[in-house]
Design an enzyme around this catalytic site. Structure first.
Site, PDB file in Angstrom:
ATOM      1  N   ASP A   1       0.869  -1.168   0.000  1.00 31.36           N
ATOM      2  CA  ASP A   1       0.000   0.000   0.000  1.00 31.36           C
ATOM      3  C   ASP A   1       0.913   1.226   0.000  1.00 31.36           C
ATOM      4  O   ASP A   1       2.130   1.101  -0.194  1.00 31.36           O
ATOM      5  CB  ASP A   1      -0.969  -0.026   1.188  1.00 31.36           C
TER       6      ASP A   1
ATOM      7  N   CYS B   1       3.029  -3.259   4.108  1.00 35.09           N
ATOM      8  CA  CYS B   1       2.151  -2.155   4.493  1.00 35.09           C
ATOM      9  C   CYS B   1       2.797  -1.492   5.709  1.00 35.09           C
ATOM     10  O   CYS B   1       3.972  -1.725   5.974  1.00 35.09           O
ATOM     11  CB  CYS B   1       0.716  -2.618   4.751  1.00 35.09           C
ATOM     12  N   GLY B   2       2.064  -0.707   6.452  1.00 32.73           N
ATOM     13  CA  GLY B   2       2.653  -0.032   7.603  1.00 32.73           C
ATOM     14  C   GLY B   2       3.194  -0.985   8.650  1.00 32.73           C
ATOM     15  O   GLY B   2       4.299  -0.821   9.150  1.00 32.73           O
ATOM     16  N   THR B   3       2.405  -2.013   8.971  1.00 30.34           N
ATOM     17  CA  THR B   3       2.817  -2.989   9.985  1.00 30.34           C
ATOM     18  C   THR B   3       3.074  -4.376   9.418  1.00 30.34           C
ATOM     19  O   THR B   3       3.678  -5.208  10.075  1.00 30.34           O
ATOM     20  CB  THR B   3       1.725  -3.146  11.064  1.00 30.34           C
ATOM     21  N   GLY B   4       2.562  -4.664   8.235  1.00 36.20           N
ATOM     22  CA  GLY B   4       2.622  -6.003   7.656  1.00 36.20           C
ATOM     23  C   GLY B   4       1.442  -6.857   8.077  1.00 36.20           C
ATOM     24  O   GLY B   4       1.219  -7.928   7.521  1.00 36.20           O
TER      25      GLY B   4
ATOM     26  N   GLY C   1      -2.200  -6.112   8.345  1.00 32.68           N
ATOM     27  CA  GLY C   1      -3.419  -6.103   7.535  1.00 32.68           C
ATOM     28  C   GLY C   1      -3.237  -6.768   6.186  1.00 32.68           C
ATOM     29  O   GLY C   1      -4.090  -7.552   5.739  1.00 32.68           O
TER      30      GLY C   1
ATOM     31  N   HIS D   1       9.902 -24.265   8.483  1.00 30.70           N
ATOM     32  CA  HIS D   1       8.856 -25.016   9.172  1.00 30.70           C
ATOM     33  C   HIS D   1       7.477 -24.887   8.551  1.00 30.70           C
ATOM     34  O   HIS D   1       6.676 -25.818   8.641  1.00 30.70           O
ATOM     35  CB  HIS D   1       8.762 -24.577  10.640  1.00 30.70           C
TER      36      HIS D   1
ATOM     37  N   HIS E   1       6.741 -31.180   9.595  1.00 23.53           N
ATOM     38  CA  HIS E   1       6.422 -29.859   9.045  1.00 23.53           C
ATOM     39  C   HIS E   1       5.517 -29.987   7.822  1.00 23.53           C
ATOM     40  O   HIS E   1       4.564 -29.218   7.669  1.00 23.53           O
ATOM     41  CB  HIS E   1       7.696 -29.094   8.693  1.00 23.53           C
TER      42      HIS E   1
END
Length: 143
Positions: A7, A64-67, A69, A97, A133
């Site tokens: 974004d 994005c800003g935080t990853g 959303g 994993h 895994h």
């Protein structure tokens, strides 16, 4: 091939990642956004997911800003395993994993230098293939 999406908050960091990929000769498709103008991150998350689901790309990177959303959106789709990583250990572990196929990062969380190291770790770490895994990855895709 690698699919990239962001974004407006992740746009500048995506540009730094693209420079790194260009230097390393790694092919990618930029699925947008293409500026710092405000956009809705689900649009670009879906675009990256569709490239992976279609087989055009093997992996993706979302920013994005935080990853958070942008990864939540990606993880709604079958066969997608997006992991938010803010350090190299997490990037390595999620490949080993979880066979994660999308790396998500927060541009307001990691700087360009660390983001490139995380990207490098994610791209260069194979899935371990260990049965425990592999079994868990299969379970993730069960409905």
């Amino acid at each position: 091939m690698l699919a990239l999406g962001s974004d407006q908050a992740g746009y500048a960091l995506k540009q730094e990642i693209k420079k790194y990929l260009d230097e390393k000769g790694i092919e990618y498709k930029d699925c947008g956004s293409y500026s710092e103008d405000p956009v809705d991150y689900p649009v670009y998350s879906r675009a990256v997911v569709k490239e992976i689901q279609s087989g055009n790309c093997d992996k993706g990177i979302l920013i994005c800003g935080t990853g958070i959303g942008i990864s939540i959106t990606a993880n709604r789709y079958k066969g997608i395993r997006a992991a938010v990583c803010g350090d190299c250990f997490s990037a390595e572990a999620t490949r080993l994993h979880n066979d994660a196929n999308i790396l998500a990062m927060g541009a307001r969380v990691v700087g360009p230098g660390l983001a490139i190291k995380i990207t490098e770790t994610f791209l260069n770490t194979p899935f371990s293939g260990a049965e425990r895994h592999a079994r868990r990855v299969r379970m993730m895709d069960e409905e």
